[in-house]
Design an enzyme around this catalytic site. Structure first.
Site, PDB file in Angstrom:
ATOM      1  N   THR A   1      -7.879  11.103  -4.647  1.00 45.39           N
ATOM      2  CA  THR A   1      -7.698  10.073  -5.676  1.00 45.39           C
ATOM      3  C   THR A   1      -9.053   9.579  -6.201  1.00 45.39           C
ATOM      4  O   THR A   1      -9.223   9.367  -7.398  1.00 45.39           O
ATOM      5  CB  THR A   1      -6.899   8.895  -5.078  1.00 45.39           C
ATOM      6  OG1 THR A   1      -5.628   9.396  -4.669  1.00 45.39           O
ATOM      7  CG2 THR A   1      -6.702   7.780  -6.071  1.00 45.39           C
TER       8      THR A   1
ATOM      9  N   LYS B   1      -5.154   2.171   6.533  1.00 46.46           N
ATOM     10  CA  LYS B   1      -4.118   1.285   6.004  1.00 46.46           C
ATOM     11  C   LYS B   1      -4.062  -0.027   6.799  1.00 46.46           C
ATOM     12  O   LYS B   1      -3.843  -1.090   6.240  1.00 46.46           O
ATOM     13  CB  LYS B   1      -2.758   1.985   6.032  1.00 46.46           C
ATOM     14  CG  LYS B   1      -2.719   3.238   5.184  1.00 46.46           C
ATOM     15  CD  LYS B   1      -2.822   2.966   3.699  1.00 46.46           C
ATOM     16  CE  LYS B   1      -3.958   3.665   3.031  1.00 46.46           C
ATOM     17  NZ  LYS B   1      -4.028   3.453   1.586  1.00 46.46           N
TER      18      LYS B   1
ATOM     19  N   ARG C   1     -13.937  17.194   9.618  1.00 50.37           N
ATOM     20  CA  ARG C   1     -12.675  17.947   9.672  1.00 50.37           C
ATOM     21  C   ARG C   1     -12.612  18.968   8.545  1.00 50.37           C
ATOM     22  O   ARG C   1     -12.140  20.083   8.724  1.00 50.37           O
ATOM     23  CB  ARG C   1     -11.481  16.991   9.564  1.00 50.37           C
ATOM     24  CG  ARG C   1     -11.199  16.233  10.848  1.00 50.37           C
ATOM     25  CD  ARG C   1     -10.207  15.109  10.596  1.00 50.37           C
ATOM     26  NE  ARG C   1      -8.929  15.586  10.117  1.00 50.37           N
ATOM     27  CZ  ARG C   1      -8.098  14.851   9.376  1.00 50.37           C
ATOM     28  NH1 ARG C   1      -8.386  13.610   9.039  1.00 50.37           N
ATOM     29  NH2 ARG C   1      -6.943  15.357   8.978  1.00 50.37           N
TER      30      ARG C   1
ATOM     31  N   ASP D   1       0.835  -1.200   0.000  1.00 44.96           N
ATOM     32  CA  ASP D   1       0.000   0.000   0.000  1.00 44.96           C
ATOM     33  C   ASP D   1       0.869   1.249   0.000  1.00 44.96           C
ATOM     34  O   ASP D   1       2.040   1.213   0.384  1.00 44.96           O
ATOM     35  CB  ASP D   1      -0.899  -0.016   1.247  1.00 44.96           C
ATOM     36  CG  ASP D   1      -2.220   0.700   1.010  1.00 44.96           C
ATOM     37  OD1 ASP D   1      -2.319   1.462   0.034  1.00 44.96           O
ATOM     38  OD2 ASP D   1      -3.138   0.496   1.820  1.00 44.96           O
ATOM     39  N   LYS D   2       0.276   2.333  -0.436  1.00 42.74           N
ATOM     40  CA  LYS D   2       0.943   3.638  -0.457  1.00 42.74           C
ATOM     41  C   LYS D   2      -0.075   4.683  -0.054  1.00 42.74           C
ATOM     42  O   LYS D   2      -1.266   4.539  -0.352  1.00 42.74           O
ATOM     43  CB  LYS D   2       1.469   3.879  -1.884  1.00 42.74           C
ATOM     44  CG  LYS D   2       1.992   5.258  -2.176  1.00 42.74           C
ATOM     45  CD  LYS D   2       0.969   6.131  -2.852  1.00 42.74           C
ATOM     46  CE  LYS D   2       1.351   7.585  -2.812  1.00 42.74           C
ATOM     47  NZ  LYS D   2       0.267   8.467  -3.274  1.00 42.74           N
TER      48      LYS D   2
ATOM     49  N   SER E   1      -6.254   8.957  10.823  1.00 49.00           N
ATOM     50  CA  SER E   1      -7.055   8.833   9.610  1.00 49.00           C
ATOM     51  C   SER E   1      -6.346   7.940   8.586  1.00 49.00           C
ATOM     52  O   SER E   1      -6.939   7.029   8.006  1.00 49.00           O
ATOM     53  CB  SER E   1      -7.304  10.229   9.026  1.00 49.00           C
ATOM     54  OG  SER E   1      -7.805  10.150   7.719  1.00 49.00           O
TER      55      SER E   1
HETATM   56  N1  URA Z   1      -5.161  11.428   3.940  1.00 46.54           N
HETATM   57  C1  URA Z   1      -6.045  10.846   4.786  1.00 46.54           C
HETATM   58  O1  URA Z   1      -6.546   9.766   4.531  1.00 46.54           O
HETATM   59  N2  URA Z   1      -6.357  11.482   5.919  1.00 46.54           N
HETATM   60  C2  URA Z   1      -5.834  12.679   6.257  1.00 46.54           C
HETATM   61  O2  URA Z   1      -6.138  13.179   7.294  1.00 46.54           O
HETATM   62  C3  URA Z   1      -4.913  13.282   5.364  1.00 46.54           C
HETATM   63  C4  URA Z   1      -4.595  12.631   4.211  1.00 46.54           C
END
Ligand code: URA
Length: 440
Positions: free
Chosen positions: A128, A196, A176, A88-89, A191
């Site tokens: 994305t 992940k 947020r 994963d990335k 987050s």
């Molecule tokens: N990517 C995320 O999934 N969460 C964040 O808070 C910032 C970037």
């Protein structure tokens, strides 16, 4: 996890507001209540703001990450019959950052599997999934069976946190975005890593953005964020490497959902080679091949990845994913048929000659979000000039893709201010800020 009543919810909020450290049990109860709907948006916003203002200890951030991971299903790819490592990335969020769209099929073409829990646009940064959603007909939220099929066949998929996997992040992410609490180290860490960890991968490459277009523009906070991400991942059993990459200008010259999707396809087809995008893909991709045991050394990893793209194998993987999720079968051959330009394309011109000395990347991101709100995926900026470029007065700094003149006029002043032209020569910033951080 036992249920928490409304007095308990209030107590969690009060304790965090007062800067106290929440316990593992409190965080688990809190996020269970977030998912059950017992916490309303006002309370969730108050929680995010309290965390933003008061911060969290590293142990508390870890507990929040695990509580978020565990409030939904965890994906287990062992039953999917995959014959390679699950990798994963993730990036902390950037402008013109389409890396996941091209890196995942490149790694897949080398034998890795990349089922990637991805995000929508957050703050001024692109998402994305929004870029993927620019492809007409493509299913963005496949059910678990469809997802397994596509990952098995294409080697990758990009999909959202759902009501099943990390459901708390979906709500918290939206809140947020509306409460000015995106740029918080504990909230970003939880987050990203909750997703992940629930996504079931064996190794993770992280791209922590630095500079004026990053979610955390304060350079003093970037290294602590990268360190906390790597250490939290490692403590939860996920091997992880974090790079610090420059976001003092967009990663590529075309920004916006359709424009980035077109660029991704052109890159996979071998028609263009945007230098910063390519360098980032090769660096993150090589690390993933090494972490996943798909290459013996850096040289071999480099060669395999390069071949995956130049041979068309990565493009072919992308198209397997596209077709598998109901997208157009001829997208690669005829992208213009599906990824339409906005009705208006107007140049933003330099008001003087000189060297492009700085770009307010955050302002560019905000302008693109505004153009997108009016024109949909077609809104954006094309051919944005690079730092250090020699500009003549009257030449284009970028081309604005807008729905109409009203929309154009809304973004023009902020865009004009975003580009600063000076007299002195300017060395463009290095793509990577320092050495990567490794954990696990
Ligand atoms: N990517 C995320 O999934 N969460 C964040 O808070 C910032 C970037």
């Amino acid at each position: 996890v036992s249920a928490i009543d409304s007095a308990g919810l209030l107590q969690v909020l009060q304790r965090k507001r007062d800067g106290e450290t929440l316990t593992d049990g409190e965080l688990r109860q809190w996020f269970r209540a977030v998912v059950d709907g017992a916490v309303d948006d006002a309370q969730l916003g108050a929680f995010a703001m309290a965390v933003w203002l008061r911060g969290m200890t590293d142990a508390e951030t870890r507990a929040m990450t695990l509580a978020m991971r565990d409030c939904g299903e965890r994906m287990d790819w062992r039953q999917a019959g995959l014959d390679g490592p699950v990798l994963d990335k993730h990036s902390t969020g950037g402008v013109g950052d389409l890396t996941s769209l091209v890196l995942a099929p490149m790694v897949a073409a080398c034998g890795g599997y990349m089922p990637m829990l991805s995000g929508r646009a957050l703050g001024h940064t692109g998402g994305t999934l929004d870029k993927l959603a620019a492809i007409p007909g493509l299913l963005i939220e496949p059910d678990p069976r469809q997802l397994r099929r596509v990952v098995r066949d294409a080697g990758f998929a990009l999909f959202p946190a759902s009501s099943r996997v990390v459901p708390a992040d979906r709500r918290l992410y939206e809140v947020r975005d509306r409460t000015a609490t995106v740029d918080s180290i504990p909230l970003i860490t939880a987050s990203i890593l909750a997703k992940k960890l629930a996504g079931g991968s064996q190794a993770l490459a992280l791209d922590v953005k630095c500079g004026n277009g990053a979610n955390l523009p304060d350079a003093r906070l970037t290294v602590p964020l990268a360190r906390l991400l790597v250490e939290t991942a490692a403590s939860a059993g996920l091997r992880c490497t974090a790079w610090l990459s420059d976001m003092n200008q967009p990663l590529v010259a075309d920004i916006g959902d359709s424009l980035e999707m077109r660029l991704a396809l052109a890159y996979l087809r071998g028609d263009v080679l945007p230098s910063r995008l390519h360098a980032l893909c090769m660096t993150l991709g090589c690390e993933l091949l090494l972490l996943g045991g798909l290459a013996q050394d850096l040289e071999q990893a480099h060669e395999r990845l390069e071949r995956a793209r130049s041979s068309g194998a990565a493009a072919e993987r992308f198209m397997r994913m596209c077709r598998g999720l109901g997208g157009p079968a001829d997208l690669l051959e005829d992208p213009a048929r599906y990824l339409h330009p906005a009705p208006l394309r107007v140049a933003l011109t330099a008001t003087r000659s000189g060297t492009l000395a700085s770009i307010d990347t955050r302002a560019l991101g905000l302008a693109v979000q505004a153009l997108r709100a009016d024109a949909g995926p077609a809104g954006g900026l094309e051919a944005v000039a690079e730092l250090g470029a020699q500009m003549e007065s009257g030449t284009a700094l970028a081309w604005i893709h807008a729905r109409d003149t009203a929309s154009l006029e809304r973004v023009q002043p902020m865009l004009q201010r975003a580009f600063v032209i000076g007299d002195d020569a300017v060395a463009p910033p290095c793509l990577f800020h320092g050495a990567p951080l490794r954990g696990g």
